[in-house]
Scaffold this active site. Sequence first.
Site, PDB file in Angstrom:
ATOM      1  N   GLU A  75       0.818  -1.224   0.000  1.00 39.02           N
ATOM      2  CA  GLU A  75       0.000   0.000   0.000  1.00 39.02           C
ATOM      3  C   GLU A  75       0.849   1.270   0.000  1.00 39.02           C
ATOM      4  O   GLU A  75       0.376   2.328   0.382  1.00 39.02           O
ATOM      5  CB  GLU A  75      -0.940   0.008   1.218  1.00 39.02           C
ATOM      6  CG  GLU A  75      -1.874  -1.169   1.311  1.00 39.02           C
ATOM      7  CD  GLU A  75      -2.937  -1.234   0.213  1.00 39.02           C
ATOM      8  OE1 GLU A  75      -2.832  -0.473  -0.785  1.00 39.02           O
ATOM      9  OE2 GLU A  75      -3.849  -2.053   0.346  1.00 39.02           O
ATOM     10  N   HIS A 157     -12.469  -3.710   2.834  1.00 39.94           N
ATOM     11  CA  HIS A 157     -11.039  -3.722   3.133  1.00 39.94           C
ATOM     12  C   HIS A 157     -10.742  -3.351   4.600  1.00 39.94           C
ATOM     13  O   HIS A 157     -10.317  -4.210   5.358  1.00 39.94           O
ATOM     14  CB  HIS A 157     -10.344  -2.767   2.146  1.00 39.94           C
ATOM     15  CG  HIS A 157      -8.865  -2.852   2.146  1.00 39.94           C
ATOM     16  ND1 HIS A 157      -8.084  -2.521   1.066  1.00 39.94           N
ATOM     17  CD2 HIS A 157      -7.985  -3.214   3.120  1.00 39.94           C
ATOM     18  CE1 HIS A 157      -6.807  -2.684   1.364  1.00 39.94           C
ATOM     19  NE2 HIS A 157      -6.726  -3.109   2.606  1.00 39.94           N
TER      20      HIS A 157
HETATM   21  P1  13P Z   1       1.289  -5.309   3.316  1.00 36.80           P
HETATM   22  O1  13P Z   1       1.817  -6.462   4.152  1.00 36.80           O
HETATM   23  O2  13P Z   1       1.813  -5.355   1.901  1.00 36.80           O
HETATM   24  O3  13P Z   1       1.500  -3.989   3.990  1.00 36.80           O
HETATM   25  O4  13P Z   1      -0.266  -5.534   3.140  1.00 36.80           O
HETATM   26  C1  13P Z   1      -1.156  -5.564   4.213  1.00 36.80           C
HETATM   27  C2  13P Z   1      -2.460  -4.927   3.877  1.00 36.80           C
HETATM   28  O5  13P Z   1      -3.230  -4.700   4.792  1.00 36.80           O
HETATM   29  C3  13P Z   1      -2.796  -4.581   2.491  1.00 36.80           C
HETATM   30  O6  13P Z   1      -3.916  -3.733   2.442  1.00 36.80           O
END
Ligand code: 13P
Length: 231
Positions: A75, A157
């Site tokens: 992100e 999300h």
């Molecule tokens: P990352 O481990 O790549 O930070 O991803 C976790 C996440 O919550 C993606 O929205």
Amino acid sequence: MTIPHLAERRAVIDACLAMNRLGINQGSSGNLSIRIPGGFLVTPTSLPYDEMEPEDLVEMGFDGTYLGSRRPSSEWRFHRDILQARTDVDVVLHAHPSYATAMAVHGLDIPSFHYMVALAGGDSIRCAPYATFGTQALSDHALAALEGRLACLLAHHGMIVLGRTTKAALALAVEVETLARQYSIARQFGDPPLLPPEEIAQVLEKMRRMRYGQPLDTDDRPEDTARPRYP
Ligand code: 13P
């Protein structure tokens, strides 16, 4: 060799561990960034917080280039875009806490059912439309939903919370998740009545005057507080 921005790296790891402790995050979900001169530090992708060491944090520039042995969070785009656009904050926290995420699954904003919604800066906490994780589209939606706000939900999300410090962002993240939980419970009794925009405007003004929700530092006293009687 001394590692640059060690205090900021430690602050990020402490906040990540606190997110786990507080039940805001689980597994390797979520990520956190903090502004440094010329760019920001961001948590690496897919590394559980309890395994994270200061050197694991990834140093990024606003052009998307990065330094470090780990890959940045998937992100990184919204961390970069928010820190670039929002010079009023220095920390971006992203998490998947259960109640906020449950509301976001339904694409629901958190409305003004409780005055504390104003802590995020307005009369609602908006839910940004869905886009695949890590995409520019998700970043664009998040930035729009954060207009004039310190928090938003992300459909299907989770949530994003902004702050001047990791402590402030963490405290607001707890508050947003609490509001989502309270709203979910209140809905079991029917559609909760909402506070009108004029009342939220008053609450916002009072919070601004009192610097409500912000710890008092040294002489930084709210305008409407008398000096304490006992030092
Ligand atoms: P990352 O481990 O790549 O930070 O991803 C976790 C996440 O919550 C993606 O929205």
